[in-house]
Design a protein around this motif. Sequence first.
Motif, PDB file in Angstrom:
ATOM      1  N   ASP A 145      30.671  50.558  42.777  1.00  0.00           N
ATOM      2  CA  ASP A 145      30.361  51.129  41.299  1.00  0.00           C
ATOM      3  C   ASP A 145      29.504  49.941  40.552  1.00  0.00           C
ATOM      4  OD1 ASP A 145      30.820  53.753  41.192  1.00  0.00           O
ATOM      5  OD2 ASP A 145      32.716  53.574  39.758  1.00  0.00           O
TER       6      ASP A 145
ATOM      7  N   GLU B  75      25.804  50.836  42.759  1.00  0.00           N
ATOM      8  CA  GLU B  75      25.684  51.714  41.985  1.00  0.00           C
ATOM      9  C   GLU B  75      24.583  51.198  40.714  1.00  0.00           C
ATOM     10  OE1 GLU B  75      25.392  54.473  43.088  1.00  0.00           O
ATOM     11  OE2 GLU B  75      27.783  54.683  44.196  1.00  0.00           O
ATOM     12  N   LEU B  76      25.726  50.022  40.191  1.00  0.00           N
ATOM     13  CA  LEU B  76      25.218  49.888  38.916  1.00  0.00           C
ATOM     14  C   LEU B  76      23.784  49.390  39.002  1.00  0.00           C
ATOM     15  CD1 LEU B  76      28.222  48.411  37.056  1.00  0.00           C
ATOM     16  CD2 LEU B  76      26.982  51.017  36.350  1.00  0.00           C
TER      17      LEU B  76
ATOM     18  N   ALA C  40      21.070  51.712  40.268  1.00  0.00           N
ATOM     19  CA  ALA C  40      20.610  52.084  38.916  1.00  0.00           C
ATOM     20  C   ALA C  40      19.778  51.519  37.808  1.00  0.00           C
ATOM     21  CB  ALA C  40      21.454  52.256  37.539  1.00  0.00           C
ATOM     22  N   LEU C  41      19.865  50.147  37.464  1.00  0.00           N
ATOM     23  CA  LEU C  41      19.516  48.967  36.421  1.00  0.00           C
ATOM     24  C   LEU C  41      18.253  48.798  37.395  1.00  0.00           C
ATOM     25  CD1 LEU C  41      22.473  48.161  34.634  1.00  0.00           C
ATOM     26  CD2 LEU C  41      20.664  49.806  33.680  1.00  0.00           C
TER      27      LEU C  41
ATOM     28  N   VAL D 152      32.660  47.221  32.757  1.00  0.00           N
ATOM     29  CA  VAL D 152      33.888  47.998  33.979  1.00  0.00           C
ATOM     30  C   VAL D 152      35.165  47.231  34.241  1.00  0.00           C
ATOM     31  CG1 VAL D 152      33.446  49.152  36.194  1.00  0.00           C
ATOM     32  CG2 VAL D 152      31.349  49.325  34.665  1.00  0.00           C
TER      33      VAL D 152
ATOM     34  N   LEU E  63      38.341  47.231  32.250  1.00  0.00           N
ATOM     35  CA  LEU E  63      39.494  48.267  32.406  1.00  0.00           C
ATOM     36  C   LEU E  63      40.234  48.525  33.045  1.00  0.00           C
ATOM     37  CD1 LEU E  63      36.551  50.865  32.121  1.00  0.00           C
ATOM     38  CD2 LEU E  63      37.341  50.073  29.972  1.00  0.00           C
TER      39      LEU E  63
ATOM     40  N   PRO F 271      41.854  52.831  37.626  1.00  0.00           N
ATOM     41  CA  PRO F 271      42.524  54.130  37.726  1.00  0.00           C
ATOM     42  C   PRO F 271      43.398  53.617  39.017  1.00  0.00           C
ATOM     43  CG  PRO F 271      40.239  54.303  39.443  1.00  0.00           C
ATOM     44  CD  PRO F 271      40.644  52.468  38.574  1.00  0.00           C
TER      45      PRO F 271
ATOM     46  N   LEU G 154      22.695  54.754  34.022  1.00  0.00           N
ATOM     47  CA  LEU G 154      24.061  54.584  33.796  1.00  0.00           C
ATOM     48  C   LEU G 154      24.236  55.751  34.777  1.00  0.00           C
ATOM     49  CD1 LEU G 154      24.587  52.004  31.621  1.00  0.00           C
ATOM     50  CD2 LEU G 154      24.143  51.508  33.783  1.00  0.00           C
TER      51      LEU G 154
ATOM     52  N   THR H 116      23.677  58.669  35.675  1.00  0.00           N
ATOM     53  CA  THR H 116      22.950  58.646  37.651  1.00  0.00           C
ATOM     54  C   THR H 116      23.808  57.881  38.851  1.00  0.00           C
ATOM     55  OG1 THR H 116      20.971  59.875  36.718  1.00  0.00           O
ATOM     56  CG2 THR H 116      21.312  58.383  38.967  1.00  0.00           C
ATOM     57  N   ALA H 117      23.910  56.550  37.964  1.00  0.00           N
ATOM     58  CA  ALA H 117      25.065  55.461  39.063  1.00  0.00           C
ATOM     59  C   ALA H 117      26.365  55.889  39.339  1.00  0.00           C
ATOM     60  CB  ALA H 117      24.926  54.481  38.677  1.00  0.00           C
ATOM     61  N   LEU H 118      26.766  56.766  38.166  1.00  0.00           N
ATOM     62  CA  LEU H 118      28.347  56.454  38.190  1.00  0.00           C
ATOM     63  C   LEU H 118      29.435  57.593  38.191  1.00  0.00           C
ATOM     64  CD1 LEU H 118      29.143  53.357  34.799  1.00  0.00           C
ATOM     65  CD2 LEU H 118      28.900  53.744  37.268  1.00  0.00           C
TER      66      LEU H 118
ATOM     67  N   ARG I 171      26.302  60.028  41.660  1.00  0.00           N
ATOM     68  CA  ARG I 171      25.664  60.031  42.696  1.00  0.00           C
ATOM     69  C   ARG I 171      27.230  60.120  43.490  1.00  0.00           C
ATOM     70  NH1 ARG I 171      22.025  56.080  44.359  1.00  0.00           N
ATOM     71  NH2 ARG I 171      23.477  55.031  45.851  1.00  0.00           N
TER      72      ARG I 171
ATOM     73  N   ARG J 259      30.386  62.825  42.847  1.00  0.00           N
ATOM     74  CA  ARG J 259      32.596  62.562  42.809  1.00  0.00           C
ATOM     75  C   ARG J 259      32.430  63.617  41.326  1.00  0.00           C
ATOM     76  NH1 ARG J 259      31.837  56.631  40.015  1.00  0.00           N
ATOM     77  NH2 ARG J 259      32.889  56.635  42.207  1.00  0.00           N
TER      78      ARG J 259
ATOM     79  N   ALA K 142      39.022  58.190  34.566  1.00  0.00           N
ATOM     80  CA  ALA K 142      38.176  57.233  34.459  1.00  0.00           C
ATOM     81  C   ALA K 142      36.952  56.620  34.768  1.00  0.00           C
ATOM     82  CB  ALA K 142      38.696  56.662  35.968  1.00  0.00           C
ATOM     83  N   VAL K 143      36.160  57.245  35.212  1.00  0.00           N
ATOM     84  CA  VAL K 143      34.775  57.477  35.804  1.00  0.00           C
ATOM     85  C   VAL K 143      33.947  57.620  34.414  1.00  0.00           C
ATOM     86  CG1 VAL K 143      32.516  58.091  36.740  1.00  0.00           C
ATOM     87  CG2 VAL K 143      34.936  57.921  37.679  1.00  0.00           C
TER      88      VAL K 143
ATOM     89  N   ARG L 274      34.184  54.490  32.435  1.00  0.00           N
ATOM     90  CA  ARG L 274      33.436  53.178  33.046  1.00  0.00           C
ATOM     91  C   ARG L 274      31.815  53.019  32.666  1.00  0.00           C
ATOM     92  NH1 ARG L 274      34.704  53.976  39.263  1.00  0.00           N
ATOM     93  NH2 ARG L 274      37.418  54.472  38.418  1.00  0.00           N
TER      94      ARG L 274
END
Lengths: 224, 224
Positions: free
Chosen positions: A183, A187-188, A191-192, A215, A218, A221, B188, B190-192, B195, B198, B203-204, B207
Amino acid sequence: MAGITAVTEQLLCYRLLVPRPRTHDLEQLLDAAEALAVQSGAAAVTVRALSESTAVSNGAIYHAFGSRAGLVGRVWLRAAQRFLTAQREAVEATLDSGRGRDIAVEAVVVAADAPARFALDQPLSGRFLLTVDRSELLGDADLPDDLADELRDLDQALVDLFRTLAHAVWGRTDRQTVEVIRDCVVELPTALLLRGRRTADAAVRERLAAAVRAVLSLDPPGTN
Amino acid sequence: MAGITAVTEQLLCYRLLVPRPRTHDLEQLLDAAEALAVQSGAAAVTVRALSESTAVSNGAIYHAFGSRAGLVGRVWLRAAQRFLTAQREAVEATLDSGRGRDIAVEAVVVAADAPARFALDQPLSGRFLLTVDRSELLGDADLPDDLADELRDLDQALVDLFRTLAHAVWGRTDRQTVEVIRDCVVELPTALLLRGRRTADAAVRERLAAAVRAVLSLDPPGTN
């Protein structure tokens, strides 16, 4: 049957007669193909167009890459390897610079920031990676087998990096922690940094770093 | 020319003769089309398949939606409107619950979390929105004009929400602050969340909220 054999013999002779470009020339062909894709889109990269822009013959280009898919795939592989090398070196330099959780978190931030840095350091390869869809590349029936294998090896290199980072942050390399690293590192930034073809300015990179640190702050999980 | 006129007259008569389904029935047709898309993919949504699964005639379905693109577009519009309504209501409820920056930040977190909540509350519409690519929808030449206009209106509703949130957080609604809100509310999640198909587990979502709060904790770009 006789016809097929004749064609095969012709191809074999042809491959023997047309000199294979030297490594130095190959790099220049890849440079030219990369520039062509960035300038005019991936579809503009054809053997004929590359021949015209480099004065290397069609035959020599086919001889070197086997097909158009082989050519585009080779450019992609080189750019992706450059990116992963730069990312891995930045992560290792950070991890080598100290100990403890803060250093580990900083290594993930550096990995997430790698696409932004790569776009600044190697702009052509950076933009090329965005013009070609890797899944389309792998779906091409003309992609030489060895190249397809090398492209798949890249995934393993990336997973190895995720595991290194997960271990550095949490001392764990299970599926759940690796997913959090993914992520942060894939993914981040996607996205950004990459969406909407925006330029990776300082403010965007700062947002990304803040999101990654948040992120990672935390519990992963599966922690009780 | 005579042929074309005859066809036109036939179509006109046809539209007059086939009764247009009542609103109640229209909703049921949209429900059935949505379920069909979620179950078997967007390509499975054809007028014939919908007719078979609902016992409503081909003619009545064409009469109601004009074309297959009109049918799919109408399902998409309804699902998107449901989503945006749920998102806006959640944002307004949060903003109405108090004053100050913390409330404003919480409203952005709630907006970012809206896709996860929507997937839980209205799973069929939530999954439908992921099966159909809106840009393909808008590119379809058979999409009725009024529907295309309504789809474009959705963008304005979303931009209005971004501006409301930017004003709540920073008292500004310029391009730069709206872009940061868009990162939080669109990029964010869309990314987390979206995609890799999931499931949006706790937990997601946690985040995502952490990442949004971190991005909002920074000064917006353009601040001196």
